[in-house]
Design a protein around this motif. Structure first.
Motif: not given
Ligand SMILES: NC(=O)c1ccc[n+]([C@@H]2O[C@H](COP(=O)([O-])OP(=O)(O)OC[C@H]3O[C@@H](n4cnc5c(N)ncnc54)[C@H](OP(=O)(O)O)[C@@H]3O)[C@@H](O)[C@H]2O)c1
Length: 380
Positions: A31-59
């Motif tokens: 979710a912290n990648g270039f495309t992951g961030r775009l997907i996260a934003a669309v999911a939030r806009r559409d109210g889709l329940p999504v948890t963001l994940g990745g390997r680096r906690p701070e990112a």
């Protein structure tokens, strides 16, 4: 690691994730990648329940702090941990690539946990290994849907629509207009360079030289020069249509064709770790990805042609959003449908899962596929 409390200053508004029971919704990993961030934003806009994940906690926490979505961080190199994390969700959408390094552990965990798997890969080898798990997916009651992005949703839908117009087609050509890549896409393309080109011939994936063939493609807006590239549809369009001979083209000016052909001679160098490290670092800086203005402004053009041995053919086109904007919209649309429970278990493609007209459900997408022409002289 999950939630925000252990990282002061990061993930201030993020919600902690409980792993004790299955949560409705999906994990967006990468979710912290270039495309992951775009997907996260669309999911939030559409109210889709999504948890963001990745390997680096701070990112990951930094993105979650901006979007208010819950988050979790774990690496992919401990199978038991991955299985435990993935088991908490109904579906995983993998946006972390190159997928040659990330897909297998997540697929394995999803099959073990009974969690649906989606990704935005365009890598042929990854498609092939996911499709090889079809029987396992059916047994586990799990949907495996790779390729929910620009590669391959619009081209897969175009291929399926063309094939439906010309039963018995033996040859499929697909082309797309090249776009400005993100560093992640450029890195993934760099990784596949030593493999050279590929084509589907009599049902088999075969290696061919880079820029093996060049032709002028009549896109909907105007014709452009294009060269063969090894694109994900060599795997997915075969699965969607069964057409045994497939070539995929990307627009390329003559200078790019020449350097693609010359680059093949340098391919063995890319297997040297030092050379690869240097190039990957350079690629990271050179390709920031399209900015918001470009994503809103640019259009993507695709073209396809199916041919039958009696000389009949059908040509069609597709026009849609800029590639990364499309990827975010299409991935969330695929995820919503899978979470909605309408997709049958097994390894599948976008057009097989949702129908050839699925791409048109993504705003601003048009498929133009006329009826078959009368048989004419056999194709050259
Ligand atoms: N099919 C399509 O149409 C389409 C469209 C867009 C992108 N893509 C593909 O999607 C991938 C991501 O693209 P991007 O533009 O978002 O790249 P990016 O900005 O470089 O982001 C890559 C993401 O993947 C994560 N990652 C990489 N290797 C990993 C590993 N071994 N384990 C766990 N996480 C890992 C990175 O985590 P860190 O930040 O911790 O390194 C980051 O979150 C690329 O392979 C690209 O080709 C495909």
């Amino acid at each position: 690691m999950a939630g925000a409390g252990r990282h002061p200053g990061l993930g201030r508004d993020a919600v902690p994730v409980s792993r004790r029971r299955r949560r409705p919704g999906a994990l967006l990993y990468g979710a912290n990648g270039f495309t992951g961030r775009l997907i996260a934003a669309v999911a939030r806009r559409d109210g889709l329940p999504v948890t963001l994940g990745g390997r680096r906690p701070e990112a990951v926490a930094r993105v979650a702090a901006e979007t208010g979505q819950p988050w979790v961080a774990f690496r992919l190199d401990h199978p038991e941990r991955v299985a435990e994390e993935v088991a908490a969700f109904d579906a995983v959408l993998l946006a972390a690539g190159p997928f040659s390094r990330t897909s297998a552990p997540v697929v394995e965990a999803c099959l073990a946990a009974g969690t649906h798997y989606l990704d935005i890969t365009g890598e042929i080898a990854v498609f092939e290994s996911v499709f090889a798990r079809d029987a396992d997916a059916k047994r586990a009651g799990v949907t495996l849907l790779p390729g929910t992005g620009f590669d391959v949703v619009p081209s897969d839908c175009l291929a399926a629509a063309l094939a439906a117009e010309l039963p018995g087609a033996s040859r499929l050509l697909l082309a797309f207009r090249a776009f400005a890549p993100s560093s992640g896409t450029a890195r993934t393309m760099l990784e596949s360079l030593p493999n050279g080109g590929a084509a589907r011939v009599d049902g088999a994936l075969v290696p061919v030289p880079p820029a093996w063939k060049v032709r002028e493609i009549p896109f909907a807006d105007h014709p452009r020069n294009a060269m063969t590239v090894s694109w994900g549809d060599l795997s997915t369009a075969y699965r969607s249509t069964g057409i045994p001979n497939i070539e995929t083209y990307m627009t390329a000016p003559p200078a790019l064709v020449a350097s693609a052909r010359a680059g093949h001679a340098l391919a063995p160098l890319l297997s040297l770790a030092l050379v690869r490290w240097f190039l990957e670092a350079a690629v990271g800086k050179a390709f920031p990805g399209p900015d918001e203005g470009a994503r809103a402004r640019e259009r993507s053009y695709l073209w396809g042609r199916v041919e039958r041995d009696d000389g009949a053919f059908v040509e069609g086109t597709a026009e849609t959003l800029e590639g990364y904007a499309f990827t975010a919209e299409a991935s969330v649309a695929c995820l919503a449908r899978v979470l909605g429970g309408t997709v049958v278990p097994g390894a599948t493609t976008p057009s097989a899962a949702f129908g050839a007209r699925f791409a048109e459900s993504i705003g601003g997408t048009t498929l133009r596929v006329p009826s078959a022409s009368a048989p004419g002289p056999p194709p050259a």
